[in-house]
Motif scaffolding. Structure first.
Motif, PDB file in Angstrom:
ATOM      1  N   ASN A 107       0.793  -1.230   0.000  1.00  0.00           N
ATOM      2  CA  ASN A 107       0.000   0.000   0.000  1.00  0.00           C
ATOM      3  C   ASN A 107       0.825   1.278   0.000  1.00  0.00           C
ATOM      4  O   ASN A 107       0.366   2.308  -0.507  1.00  0.00           O
ATOM      5  N   VAL A 108       2.027   1.225   0.581  1.00  0.00           N
ATOM      6  CA  VAL A 108       2.861   2.430   0.646  1.00  0.00           C
ATOM      7  C   VAL A 108       3.940   2.412  -0.434  1.00  0.00           C
ATOM      8  O   VAL A 108       4.132   3.394  -1.153  1.00  0.00           O
ATOM      9  N   LEU A 109       4.627   1.289  -0.560  1.00  0.00           N
ATOM     10  CA  LEU A 109       5.718   1.206  -1.543  1.00  0.00           C
ATOM     11  C   LEU A 109       5.220   0.819  -2.929  1.00  0.00           C
ATOM     12  O   LEU A 109       5.956   0.942  -3.910  1.00  0.00           O
ATOM     13  N   HIS A 110       3.993   0.318  -2.994  1.00  0.00           N
ATOM     14  CA  HIS A 110       3.406  -0.137  -4.262  1.00  0.00           C
ATOM     15  C   HIS A 110       4.279  -1.207  -4.926  1.00  0.00           C
ATOM     16  O   HIS A 110       4.499  -1.194  -6.130  1.00  0.00           O
ATOM     17  N   LEU A 111       4.752  -2.112  -4.079  1.00  0.00           N
ATOM     18  CA  LEU A 111       5.531  -3.260  -4.535  1.00  0.00           C
ATOM     19  C   LEU A 111       4.814  -4.528  -4.096  1.00  0.00           C
ATOM     20  O   LEU A 111       4.031  -4.526  -3.141  1.00  0.00           O
ATOM     21  N   ARG A 112       5.072  -5.605  -4.800  1.00  0.00           N
ATOM     22  CA  ARG A 112       4.602  -6.908  -4.337  1.00  0.00           C
ATOM     23  C   ARG A 112       5.613  -7.454  -3.340  1.00  0.00           C
ATOM     24  O   ARG A 112       6.815  -7.163  -3.440  1.00  0.00           O
ATOM     25  N   ARG A 113       5.135  -8.220  -2.391  1.00  0.00           N
ATOM     26  CA  ARG A 113       6.030  -8.803  -1.384  1.00  0.00           C
ATOM     27  C   ARG A 113       7.154  -9.583  -2.057  1.00  0.00           C
ATOM     28  O   ARG A 113       8.285  -9.597  -1.583  1.00  0.00           O
ATOM     29  N   GLU A 114       6.843 -10.231  -3.179  1.00  0.00           N
ATOM     30  CA  GLU A 114       7.838 -11.046  -3.877  1.00  0.00           C
ATOM     31  C   GLU A 114       8.964 -10.212  -4.489  1.00  0.00           C
ATOM     32  O   GLU A 114       9.998 -10.753  -4.896  1.00  0.00           O
ATOM     33  N   GLU A 115       8.792  -8.903  -4.543  1.00  0.00           N
ATOM     34  CA  GLU A 115       9.801  -8.038  -5.152  1.00  0.00           C
ATOM     35  C   GLU A 115      10.853  -7.559  -4.155  1.00  0.00           C
ATOM     36  O   GLU A 115      11.839  -6.939  -4.546  1.00  0.00           O
ATOM     37  N   VAL A 116      10.633  -7.814  -2.866  1.00  0.00           N
ATOM     38  CA  VAL A 116      11.619  -7.444  -1.849  1.00  0.00           C
ATOM     39  C   VAL A 116      12.183  -8.732  -1.242  1.00  0.00           C
ATOM     40  O   VAL A 116      11.729  -9.830  -1.564  1.00  0.00           O
ATOM     41  N   TRP A 209       4.717   4.844   8.511  1.00  0.00           N
ATOM     42  CA  TRP A 209       4.323   5.180   7.141  1.00  0.00           C
ATOM     43  C   TRP A 209       5.240   6.278   6.578  1.00  0.00           C
ATOM     44  O   TRP A 209       5.621   6.230   5.423  1.00  0.00           O
ATOM     45  N   GLU A 210       5.591   7.245   7.409  1.00  0.00           N
ATOM     46  CA  GLU A 210       6.513   8.303   6.974  1.00  0.00           C
ATOM     47  C   GLU A 210       7.881   7.724   6.628  1.00  0.00           C
ATOM     48  O   GLU A 210       8.518   8.148   5.645  1.00  0.00           O
ATOM     49  N   ASP A 211       8.326   6.754   7.419  1.00  0.00           N
ATOM     50  CA  ASP A 211       9.609   6.096   7.135  1.00  0.00           C
ATOM     51  C   ASP A 211       9.556   5.363   5.797  1.00  0.00           C
ATOM     52  O   ASP A 211      10.515   5.388   5.016  1.00  0.00           O
ATOM     53  N   LEU A 212       8.435   4.706   5.552  1.00  0.00           N
ATOM     54  CA  LEU A 212       8.271   3.985   4.288  1.00  0.00           C
ATOM     55  C   LEU A 212       8.251   4.945   3.095  1.00  0.00           C
ATOM     56  O   LEU A 212       8.778   4.622   2.022  1.00  0.00           O
ATOM     57  N   LEU A 213       7.668   6.111   3.279  1.00  0.00           N
ATOM     58  CA  LEU A 213       7.659   7.085   2.193  1.00  0.00           C
ATOM     59  C   LEU A 213       9.075   7.553   1.860  1.00  0.00           C
ATOM     60  O   LEU A 213       9.392   7.829   0.699  1.00  0.00           O
ATOM     61  N   LYS A 214       9.937   7.621   2.874  1.00  0.00           N
ATOM     62  CA  LYS A 214      11.341   7.955   2.628  1.00  0.00           C
ATOM     63  C   LYS A 214      12.011   6.854   1.807  1.00  0.00           C
ATOM     64  O   LYS A 214      12.789   7.135   0.888  1.00  0.00           O
ATOM     65  N   VAL A 215      11.693   5.607   2.140  1.00  0.00           N
ATOM     66  CA  VAL A 215      12.250   4.485   1.387  1.00  0.00           C
ATOM     67  C   VAL A 215      11.741   4.517  -0.049  1.00  0.00           C
ATOM     68  O   VAL A 215      12.511   4.281  -0.997  1.00  0.00           O
ATOM     69  N   LYS A 216      10.465   4.808  -0.206  1.00  0.00           N
ATOM     70  CA  LYS A 216       9.895   4.896  -1.563  1.00  0.00           C
ATOM     71  C   LYS A 216      10.610   5.956  -2.393  1.00  0.00           C
ATOM     72  O   LYS A 216      10.938   5.742  -3.569  1.00  0.00           O
ATOM     73  N   ALA A 217      10.875   7.125  -1.775  1.00  0.00           N
ATOM     74  CA  ALA A 217      11.578   8.188  -2.486  1.00  0.00           C
ATOM     75  C   ALA A 217      12.991   7.766  -2.861  1.00  0.00           C
ATOM     76  O   ALA A 217      13.487   8.068  -3.954  1.00  0.00           O
TER      77      ALA A 217
END
Length: 222
Positions: A107-116, A209-217
């Motif tokens: 929901n935050v990174l917009h990745l599938r679990r299989e991609e990490v 969620w804020e931490d995840l947004l940093k990872v997404k960026a």
């Protein structure tokens, strides 16, 4: 590392004995201490870890929880250790905390679990889900470091205080270090709260969620 080296050394000697060698055939110089050599292949490493009995956690485990995901993942999550569901299935983060982590990834990174790639500091469940002891964590850490070396993630997100402490050797409380972007020689590290902590403390989800947004960026830049 010394215990791991000794265990691998004994395994090699047992193999030589099966091939017909006598222990007296081994020269003292052949046993000079060297760093333990772990396989450079992820599946070979998995097989080695599944046979590990270097600490007391092996006595009570049902299954070794090696890790799973994309072997070439750009993003890797590192948690503390397996829980009861993980111990039964052999898969990391598949209980309630795992369900939350999956939602965070999707929901935050917009990745599938299989991609990490997802792994833990220790590969066997500590009894009662207690925190791993320093002996257990440091005995198992070479396996995690080898996983990181093989996978070569660009970003590692540590989940909780234990994962951060034993990966970095930094005792800073997770409440003070979470969300920081820490650059190492080989990857960028972003600590955050463990999903199980978020289940107990829903108000902390906003920070995670804020931490995840940093990872997404960071992922979008790399």
């Amino acid at each position: 590392m010394r215990r791991l080296h000794n265990a691998l050394q004994l395994k090699q000697l047992a193999l030589l004995k099966q091939m017909g060698y006598r222990y007296t055939d081994v020269k003292p110089s052949d046993l000079d201490p060297e760093p333990a050599q772990l396989p450079d292949d992820l599946e070979e490493l998995r097989r080695l870890v599944e046979q590990c009995h270097l600490c007391d956690l092996a006595k009570s485990r049902h299954k070794v929880v090696f890790g799973e995901g994309d072997p070439h993942a750009r993003l890797m999550f590192v948690g503390e250790g397996p829980g009861a569901t993980e111990d039964q299935t052999g898969r990391p983060f598949v209980g309630r905390a795992g369900e939350l982590l999956t939602r965070m990834i999707e929901n935050v990174l917009h990745l599938r679990r299989e991609e990490v790639y997802i792994a833990n500091i220790v590969k066997c469940r500590p009894p009662g889900n207690r925190v791993p002891t320093p002996t257990e964590a440091f005995t198992c850490r070479p396996y995690l470091l080898k996983q990181i070396e093989i996978i070569r993630p660009r970003i590692i997100m540590t989940l909780g205080a234990t994962a951060y402490r034993y990966l970095t050797n930094d005792e800073t409380p997770i409440s003070r270090v979470r969300g920081h972007i820490i650059q190492s020689d080989h990857y960028t590290l972003v600590p955050t709260f463990h999903p199980s902590y978020l289940l107990r403390n829903p108000s902390a989800k906003k920070q995670a969620w804020e931490d995840l947004l940093k990872v997404k960026a960071l992922l979008e830049k790399k």
